[in-house]
Write an enzyme that holds these catalytic residues in place. Sequence first.
Site, PDB file in Angstrom:
ATOM      1  N   GLY A   1      72.640  47.216 -34.534  1.00  0.00           N
ATOM      2  CA  GLY A   1      72.210  47.420 -33.153  1.00  0.00           C
ATOM      3  C   GLY A   1      72.808  48.684 -32.579  1.00  0.00           C
TER       4      GLY A   1
ATOM      5  N   SER B   1      71.660  51.663 -32.084  1.00  0.00           N
ATOM      6  CA  SER B   1      70.797  52.696 -31.505  1.00  0.00           C
ATOM      7  C   SER B   1      70.651  52.588 -29.990  1.00  0.00           C
ATOM      8  CB  SER B   1      69.410  52.632 -32.155  1.00  0.00           C
ATOM      9  OG  SER B   1      68.830  51.348 -32.008  1.00  0.00           O
TER      10      SER B   1
ATOM     11  N   ASN C   1      77.162  44.266 -33.892  1.00  0.00           N
ATOM     12  CA  ASN C   1      76.824  44.424 -32.482  1.00  0.00           C
ATOM     13  C   ASN C   1      75.412  43.942 -32.154  1.00  0.00           C
ATOM     14  OD1 ASN C   1      76.946  45.867 -29.703  1.00  0.00           O
ATOM     15  ND2 ASN C   1      75.198  46.836 -30.721  1.00  0.00           N
TER      16      ASN C   1
ATOM     17  N   TYR D   1      72.196  31.851 -25.653  1.00  0.00           N
ATOM     18  CA  TYR D   1      72.968  33.091 -25.784  1.00  0.00           C
ATOM     19  C   TYR D   1      74.462  32.796 -25.805  1.00  0.00           C
ATOM     20  CZ  TYR D   1      74.946  37.679 -24.736  1.00  0.00           C
ATOM     21  OH  TYR D   1      75.697  38.829 -24.773  1.00  0.00           O
TER      22      TYR D   1
ATOM     23  N   ALA E   1      75.923  30.023 -26.469  1.00  0.00           N
ATOM     24  CA  ALA E   1      76.259  29.231 -27.656  1.00  0.00           C
ATOM     25  C   ALA E   1      76.435  30.127 -28.881  1.00  0.00           C
ATOM     26  CB  ALA E   1      75.182  28.184 -27.916  1.00  0.00           C
ATOM     27  N   THR E   2      75.599  31.155 -29.005  1.00  0.00           N
ATOM     28  CA  THR E   2      75.756  32.062 -30.154  1.00  0.00           C
ATOM     29  C   THR E   2      77.053  32.841 -30.060  1.00  0.00           C
ATOM     30  OG1 THR E   2      74.555  33.933 -29.122  1.00  0.00           O
ATOM     31  CG2 THR E   2      73.259  32.376 -30.438  1.00  0.00           C
ATOM     32  N   LYS E   3      77.449  33.206 -28.857  1.00  0.00           N
ATOM     33  CA  LYS E   3      78.676  33.981 -28.717  1.00  0.00           C
ATOM     34  C   LYS E   3      79.908  33.110 -29.000  1.00  0.00           C
ATOM     35  CE  LYS E   3      76.703  37.867 -27.838  1.00  0.00           C
ATOM     36  NZ  LYS E   3      76.766  38.981 -28.814  1.00  0.00           N
TER      37      LYS E   3
ATOM     38  N   ILE F   1      78.689  45.240 -18.478  1.00  0.00           N
ATOM     39  CA  ILE F   1      78.758  46.611 -18.977  1.00  0.00           C
ATOM     40  C   ILE F   1      77.481  47.338 -18.570  1.00  0.00           C
ATOM     41  CG2 ILE F   1      78.926  48.067 -21.032  1.00  0.00           C
ATOM     42  CD1 ILE F   1      81.440  46.387 -20.488  1.00  0.00           C
TER      43      ILE F   1
END
Length: 270
Positions: free
Chosen positions: A17, A19, A94, A160, A162-164, A193
Site C-alpha cells: 500500500g 503508493s 501498510n 475494520y 477487528a482487523t486492527k 492522520i
Amino acid sequence: MTGGNGYWSGRVVVVTGGSRNIGRAISRRFAEDGARVAINGVVAGEAAHVAAEMADAGLDVAGWDADVSDPTQVEGMFADIADRFGGVDVLVNNAAVTMQGRVPFERLSLDDWDRIFAVNARGTFLCSAAAAPLLRRRAGSIVNISSIGASKAHRSAVPYDATKGAIESFTRALALELAPDGVRVNAIAPGAISNDRYESLPSDVQRTEVTSIPLGRAGTGDEIAAAVSFLASDQASYITGHVLTIDGGLTAQARQASSEIIIDIDGGDR
C-alpha cells in the site's frame, strides 16, 4: 532517530500500500534515507507511477501491482523483488481498506466483513509469510500498521477495528516466532492522520475532527514514517512485539477536555 545521511543505504524495504497516503510517506522516507524501496499497490499502474516520480528525483524505487490478499500475486511479487534487489531487509505491512462510509453492525454484510479481513488481516499474514525466509537471511524487521481502533473502538467500524486488533495480536505472536532468527516484529497504531480524505474536507469540518485530540491537530504521514524507520532500524534492536501509538495524545486522555471538571487548589470548580 534515523534520518538522512544514507542510513538505509543498500538495504531493501518493501512497503505494501506504498503508493498512497501514509504508505507513500513511508516509501519516500526510506528512499530518501538511501534504501532500495519496493512500492506495492493494487490499482493497476499506480505503484509504478509513484515509483517513477521518486526515481526521477534520484531515488532507487520500483513499483509492483499486487493484491495482498491473493497468495499467488504475493508470492510472485516477493520473488520478483528478491530477483531485482537481491533480498529484503524490511517489510512494512501498510496495505488496508476501510468501509465505504461507516456501517452500523446490523447492516454489515458478510461480503463487507470478508473484504476487509482479506486485505487487512489475510494480507498482513501472506506478505509476512512470503517475506520471512528473506528476512531471516538478513536479521530483518517487520513493521505492521495498525490503528488506535485496535484498542479504542470507532463507531460503526466493527470489521475494520477487528482487523486492527488481529494485526496487533499477530504482531506479538509473530515477534516470538521470529525472535530466534533475529527478526523483529513491531507495529504502529496511528490516530487521526492527514490523508486524501481529510484534506478534501472543508476547513471547519477538519477542525471538528481534531477537537478531541490534545495536540489539536491531525498527524502527518511523515510523522508515521519517522516512527516506522526507527522501529525498523538497529536503533530499536531490543524492541520486538511492541505497538507504538502515535495519536497526538488522543488515547491517553480519560475524557475530552470539554467534558472535564477541574478542581483547583482552593477547591473550586473551573
